[in-house]
Motif scaffolding. Structure first.
Motif, short mmCIF file in Angstrom:
data_model
loop_
_atom_site.label_atom_id
_atom_site.label_comp_id
_atom_site.label_asym_id
_atom_site.label_seq_id
_atom_site.Cartn_x
_atom_site.Cartn_y
_atom_site.Cartn_z
N LEU A 131 0.39 5.40 19.59
CA LEU A 131 1.85 5.22 19.76
C LEU A 131 2.55 6.56 19.89
O LEU A 131 3.48 6.71 20.68
CB LEU A 131 2.41 4.45 18.57
CG LEU A 131 1.99 2.98 18.43
CD1 LEU A 131 2.58 2.39 17.15
CD2 LEU A 131 2.41 2.17 19.64
N TRP A 132 2.11 7.55 19.09
CA TRP A 132 2.72 8.88 19.14
C TRP A 132 2.48 9.53 20.49
O TRP A 132 3.39 10.12 21.09
CB TRP A 132 2.17 9.72 18.01
CG TRP A 132 2.77 11.08 17.90
CD1 TRP A 132 3.99 11.41 17.39
CD2 TRP A 132 2.16 12.31 18.30
NE1 TRP A 132 4.19 12.77 17.46
CE2 TRP A 132 3.08 13.35 18.01
CE3 TRP A 132 0.94 12.64 18.88
CZ2 TRP A 132 2.81 14.68 18.28
CZ3 TRP A 132 0.66 13.97 19.15
CH2 TRP A 132 1.59 14.97 18.85
N ARG A 133 1.23 9.44 21.00
CA ARG A 133 0.94 10.03 22.31
C ARG A 133 1.74 9.34 23.41
O ARG A 133 2.25 9.98 24.33
CB ARG A 133 -0.56 9.93 22.60
CG ARG A 133 -1.42 10.85 21.74
CD ARG A 133 -2.83 10.92 22.28
NE ARG A 133 -3.50 9.63 22.23
CZ ARG A 133 -4.28 9.24 21.22
NH1 ARG A 133 -4.44 10.02 20.16
NH2 ARG A 133 -4.88 8.07 21.25
N ARG A 134 1.86 8.02 23.31
CA ARG A 134 2.61 7.27 24.32
C ARG A 134 4.09 7.66 24.30
O ARG A 134 4.71 7.82 25.36
CB ARG A 134 2.47 5.77 24.07
CG ARG A 134 3.09 4.89 25.16
CD ARG A 134 3.09 3.43 24.75
NE ARG A 134 1.78 3.01 24.28
CZ ARG A 134 1.57 1.93 23.53
NH1 ARG A 134 2.60 1.19 23.15
NH2 ARG A 134 0.35 1.60 23.16
N ALA A 135 4.64 7.84 23.10
CA ALA A 135 6.05 8.23 23.00
C ALA A 135 6.29 9.59 23.63
O ALA A 135 7.29 9.80 24.32
CB ALA A 135 6.48 8.23 21.53
N ARG A 136 5.38 10.52 23.40
CA ARG A 136 5.52 11.85 23.99
C ARG A 136 5.40 11.79 25.51
O ARG A 136 6.13 12.47 26.24
CB ARG A 136 4.48 12.80 23.41
CG ARG A 136 4.73 13.15 21.96
CD ARG A 136 3.71 14.12 21.43
NE ARG A 136 3.77 15.40 22.14
CZ ARG A 136 4.65 16.35 21.89
NH1 ARG A 136 5.56 16.17 20.95
NH2 ARG A 136 4.63 17.49 22.57
N ALA A 137 4.47 10.96 26.00
CA ALA A 137 4.31 10.84 27.45
C ALA A 137 5.56 10.22 28.07
O ALA A 137 6.02 10.64 29.14
CB ALA A 137 3.08 10.00 27.76
N ASP A 138 6.15 9.23 27.38
CA ASP A 138 7.37 8.58 27.90
C ASP A 138 8.52 9.56 27.99
O ASP A 138 9.38 9.46 28.86
CB ASP A 138 7.77 7.41 26.99
CG ASP A 138 6.82 6.22 27.12
OD1 ASP A 138 6.03 6.20 28.09
OD2 ASP A 138 6.86 5.35 26.23
N LEU A 139 8.54 10.54 27.07
CA LEU A 139 9.60 11.54 27.10
C LEU A 139 9.30 12.68 28.06
O LEU A 139 10.11 13.58 28.25
CB LEU A 139 9.80 12.12 25.68
CG LEU A 139 10.40 11.17 24.66
CD1 LEU A 139 10.39 11.81 23.28
CD2 LEU A 139 11.82 10.75 25.04
N GLY A 140 8.11 12.66 28.65
CA GLY A 140 7.73 13.69 29.59
C GLY A 140 7.40 15.01 28.94
O GLY A 140 7.49 16.06 29.57
N LEU A 141 7.03 15.00 27.64
CA LEU A 141 6.73 16.23 26.93
C LEU A 141 5.33 16.71 27.28
O LEU A 141 4.35 16.00 27.06
CB LEU A 141 6.84 16.01 25.41
CG LEU A 141 8.23 15.62 24.91
CD1 LEU A 141 8.18 15.36 23.42
CD2 LEU A 141 9.24 16.71 25.22
N GLU A 142 5.23 17.91 27.82
CA GLU A 142 3.95 18.51 28.12
C GLU A 142 3.04 17.53 28.87
O GLU A 142 1.89 17.33 28.53
CB GLU A 142 3.28 18.99 26.84
CG GLU A 142 4.09 20.03 26.10
CD GLU A 142 3.44 20.45 24.82
OE1 GLU A 142 3.08 21.64 24.71
OE2 GLU A 142 3.30 19.60 23.94
N SER A 143 3.60 16.89 29.91
CA SER A 143 2.86 15.85 30.61
C SER A 143 1.62 16.40 31.31
O SER A 143 0.57 15.77 31.31
CB SER A 143 3.77 15.18 31.64
OG SER A 143 3.08 14.18 32.34
#
Length: 254
Positions: free
Chosen positions: A143-155
């Motif tokens: 869930l944490w990785r998905r949230a970061r990906a959704d925010l475009g962080l360090e994609s």
């Protein structure tokens, strides 16, 4: 039999592995559950995976904890001594600061009504008790990785000719897609987000599976060998994914 907890407390292993993102502060998780024995097991496993873990045994204690300490992920029991975790879930999803916080709900029953209600109110995932601590941790990490990906962080992480695309879950060398399994991608992406740091086998297994590996577990070595076959110019003389004798593995920054 449940074990009482203090109103709110912090549990941190004495020597946690590094957080998944290089040079970032330790990730903060909050476990809200009146079952102190289960909460302690989750704290150990989350701590082994690089989380700093707060524990709360009631809605009021959870509210106080969230007000005082920024939270990156939440594990929330549905039935608590002072009310329903669903009420706290509604509150959190109504506030801009916690609307997107990764949240895993733990329920007392596996029937579809409870599961659907939790998910409809904004839980990102739902597990019915009894639960396996390692699965809880793996789901929180996902869930944490998905949230970061959704925010475009360090994609997309770039290391010279090598690219690790966290959002698309792809690895490219000289722009050419490399064939990695899902498990191999998880391992490489972990090393990529900690580039330049040495991660031991136990730290790698803790981050990927939730708890420390057996000392003689060699699966990591097999995955590393197969990753090198895809990303190294000469897998016999690796220049990207390096072995540190007595330490573990690291991904070179460039």
């Amino acid at each position: 039999m449940t074990t009482p907890l203090s109103a709110a407390m912090t549990f941190q292993l004495s020597a946690p592995p590094p957080a998944l993102v290089a040079d970032a502060p330790t990730r903060q998780a909050l476990v809200v559950d009146a079952d102190g024995e289960l909460a302690a097991r989750l704290a150990v496993c989350l701590g082994a995976g690089g989380w700093s873990v707060g524990l709360a045994d009631s809605i009021d204690a959870a509210r106080e904890r969230i007000r005082s300490t920024p939270c990156d992920a939440l594990v929330l029991e549905q039935k608590l001594p002072d009310g329903s975790g669903l009420d706290l879930l509604r509150e959190l999803r109504s506030r801009s600061a916690t609307r997107r916080m990764p949240l895993l709900m733990l329920g007392q029953r596996a029937d579809s009504c409870d599961r659907v209600l939790g998910l409809e109110l904004g839980a990102d995932d739902y597990l019915a008790k009894p639960v396996v601590a390692q699965e809880v941790v793996a789901r929180v990490n996902a869930l944490w990785r998905r949230a970061r990906a959704d925010l475009g962080l360090e994609s997309v992480l770039r290391f010279g000719r090598l690219e690790v695309d966290l959002g698309a879950r792809q690895v490219r060398l000289d722009g050419i897609l490399r064939a990695l399994t899902g498990r191999q991608f998880e391992l490489l992406s972990l090393l990529a987000q900690c580039a330049g740091r040495v991660l031991s086998r136990d730290q790698i297994m803790a981050s990927l599976n939730g708890c420390a590996a057996q000392r003689l577990d060699r699966r990591i070595d097999v995955h590393v060998s197969r990753i090198r076959a895809e990303i190294e110019d000469d897998p016999r003389r690796p220049a990207r994914l390096l072995t540190v004798r007595g330490g573990g593995y690291t991904l070179a920054r460039a």
